[in-house]
Scaffold this motif. Structure first.
Motif, PDB file in Angstrom:
ATOM      1  N   HIS A  72     -25.710   2.890   9.982  1.00 54.47           N
ATOM      2  CA  HIS A  72     -24.842   2.602   8.498  1.00 54.47           C
ATOM      3  C   HIS A  72     -24.001   1.582   7.932  1.00 54.47           C
ATOM      4  CE1 HIS A  72     -27.576   6.599   9.080  1.00 54.47           C
ATOM      5  NE2 HIS A  72     -28.051   6.747   8.413  1.00 54.47           N
ATOM      6  N   VAL A  73     -24.065   0.512   9.016  1.00 53.22           N
ATOM      7  CA  VAL A  73     -23.262  -0.707   8.148  1.00 53.22           C
ATOM      8  C   VAL A  73     -23.774  -0.779   6.835  1.00 53.22           C
ATOM      9  CG1 VAL A  73     -22.737  -3.015   9.130  1.00 53.22           C
ATOM     10  CG2 VAL A  73     -22.842  -1.100  10.975  1.00 53.22           C
ATOM     11  N   ASP A  74     -24.655  -0.505   6.785  1.00 58.46           N
ATOM     12  CA  ASP A  74     -24.531  -1.203   4.976  1.00 58.46           C
ATOM     13  C   ASP A  74     -24.456  -0.547   4.530  1.00 58.46           C
ATOM     14  OD1 ASP A  74     -26.848   0.388   6.545  1.00 58.46           O
ATOM     15  OD2 ASP A  74     -27.967   0.582   4.590  1.00 58.46           O
ATOM     16  N   CYS A  75     -23.538   0.984   4.655  1.00 56.90           N
ATOM     17  CA  CYS A  75     -23.323   1.481   3.941  1.00 56.90           C
ATOM     18  C   CYS A  75     -21.247   1.739   3.656  1.00 56.90           C
ATOM     19  CB  CYS A  75     -23.215   3.622   3.387  1.00 56.90           C
ATOM     20  SG  CYS A  75     -25.380   4.012   4.112  1.00 56.90           S
ATOM     21  N   CYS A  76     -21.026   0.568   4.160  1.00 57.77           N
ATOM     22  CA  CYS A  76     -19.249   0.458   4.700  1.00 57.77           C
ATOM     23  C   CYS A  76     -18.924  -1.183   4.384  1.00 57.77           C
ATOM     24  CB  CYS A  76     -18.958   0.706   6.319  1.00 57.77           C
ATOM     25  SG  CYS A  76     -19.854   2.449   6.870  1.00 57.77           S
ATOM     26  N   ARG A  77     -17.872  -1.157   3.477  1.00 57.40           N
ATOM     27  CA  ARG A  77     -17.351  -2.734   3.380  1.00 57.40           C
ATOM     28  C   ARG A  77     -17.044  -2.991   4.672  1.00 57.40           C
ATOM     29  NH1 ARG A  77     -14.742   0.696  -0.050  1.00 57.40           N
ATOM     30  NH2 ARG A  77     -12.697   0.481   2.152  1.00 57.40           N
ATOM     31  N   GLU A  78     -16.981  -4.063   5.022  1.00 56.73           N
ATOM     32  CA  GLU A  78     -16.963  -5.475   6.095  1.00 56.73           C
ATOM     33  C   GLU A  78     -15.688  -4.635   6.410  1.00 56.73           C
ATOM     34  OE1 GLU A  78     -16.761  -9.782   7.982  1.00 56.73           O
ATOM     35  OE2 GLU A  78     -17.637  -8.955   5.734  1.00 56.73           O
ATOM     36  N   GLU A 113     -13.785  -1.924   6.812  1.00 56.42           N
ATOM     37  CA  GLU A 113     -14.195  -0.582   7.175  1.00 56.42           C
ATOM     38  C   GLU A 113     -14.946  -0.494   8.104  1.00 56.42           C
ATOM     39  OE1 GLU A 113     -14.786   3.474   4.339  1.00 56.42           O
ATOM     40  OE2 GLU A 113     -16.183   1.562   4.036  1.00 56.42           O
ATOM     41  N   VAL A 114     -15.679  -1.476   8.512  1.00 51.00           N
ATOM     42  CA  VAL A 114     -16.597  -1.283   9.592  1.00 51.00           C
ATOM     43  C   VAL A 114     -15.572  -1.807  10.704  1.00 51.00           C
ATOM     44  CG1 VAL A 114     -18.396  -2.727  11.024  1.00 51.00           C
ATOM     45  CG2 VAL A 114     -18.989  -2.004   8.838  1.00 51.00           C
ATOM     46  N   GLU A 125     -12.277  -0.811  10.961  1.00 49.74           N
ATOM     47  CA  GLU A 125     -11.784   0.639  11.857  1.00 49.74           C
ATOM     48  C   GLU A 125     -12.603   1.368  12.119  1.00 49.74           C
ATOM     49  OE1 GLU A 125     -10.442   1.569   7.061  1.00 49.74           O
ATOM     50  OE2 GLU A 125      -9.322  -0.292   7.013  1.00 49.74           O
ATOM     51  N   LYS A 126     -13.486   1.518  10.984  1.00 49.32           N
ATOM     52  CA  LYS A 126     -14.127   2.528  12.165  1.00 49.32           C
ATOM     53  C   LYS A 126     -14.608   2.864  13.809  1.00 49.32           C
ATOM     54  CE  LYS A 126     -16.583   4.711   7.912  1.00 49.32           C
ATOM     55  NZ  LYS A 126     -16.267   5.668   7.710  1.00 49.32           N
ATOM     56  N   ASN A 149     -26.915  -1.976  11.145  1.00 49.49           N
ATOM     57  CA  ASN A 149     -27.594  -2.126   9.919  1.00 49.49           C
ATOM     58  C   ASN A 149     -29.340  -2.054  10.535  1.00 49.49           C
ATOM     59  OD1 ASN A 149     -28.733  -1.850   7.892  1.00 49.49           O
ATOM     60  ND2 ASN A 149     -28.509  -3.916   6.535  1.00 49.49           N
TER      61      ASN A 149
END
Length: 218
Positions: free
Chosen positions: A14-20, A22-23, A25-26, A85
């Protein structure tokens, strides 16, 4: 954590649901939590072992102590998380390439250099032909003894025995070509030549918010 000398590749979807940003950070957060989980497990095992060794009658707990010591000696290698993604085919190919790169790493998988007898490849090719034949049902399920009889009809596999076939099936199960649940009594005589059928079944049975979906039906 209960499989000796495991190698684990965490995959974040679900990388497509996050800002760059944010990825990243997660990614760091997940890896930190995994490290903390490992440390906690190691600490808990040491605590349990110390408790047994310090008990008044340690000889009564030898079996438990040996099991805990065995678990303590198991190594667990955590690789760097791969973020993908799933809606982008390029990301799926990137994940596939990453998995293959790790699997070919002899330090991670010493058995990768193991040379298989030619009969393994011959049985694999014959099973692929059976699975792709028109007479094969969509579910791909086949009785183990019937599979042996089908394979024995091949000229170069006429002397194939059940024991050798079972060894080969274990190998093919490990590499994902087929599925054979030999440890489950009711399924030990059934071989699934089409693993994708099982995936489809599991997707129907194990679904996100399944209870809510069922409750919404009048």
């Amino acid at each position: 954590m209960r499989v000796p000398n495991s190698v684990v590749l965490p995959v974040g979807t679900h990388v497509d649901c996050c800002r760059e940003e944010e990825v990243e950070e997660k990614r760091h957060d997940i890896m930190a939590k995994i490290a903390a989980m490992q440390a906690e497990r190691k600490s808990n095992l040491a605590h349990f072992i110390n408790n047994l060794e310090g008990s008044e009658e340690p000889k009564f707990y030898v079996d438990q102590w040996e099991r805990l010591k065995e678990m303590e000696s198991c190594t667990l290698t955590i690789l760097n998380l791969v973020a993908v993604n799933c809606t982008d085919h390029r990301d799926i190919k990137k994940l596939e390439a990453t998995i293959l790169e790790h699997v070919k790493n002899e330090k991670l998988f010493p058995e990768v250099v193991r040379v298989l007898p030619p009969v393994y490849r011959q049985v694999e090719a014959a099973i692929v032909d059976i699975a792709q034949s028109e007479e094969m049902a969509d579910h791909g399920m086949m009785d183990l003894q019937y599979l042996l009889s089908r394979l024995s009809q091949c000229k170069h596999l006429a002397n194939l025995g059940r024991e050798l076939l079972q060894d080969i099936l274990r190998y093919l199960h490990r590499i994902g070509l087929l599925v054979w649940y030999e440890e489950i009594k009711h399924l030990e005589s059934t071989v699934f030549l089409q693993p994708t059928f099982l995936i489809t079944m599991f997707k129907l049975l194990v679904r996100y918010r399944l209870v809510q979906q069922l409750e919404s039906i009048s």
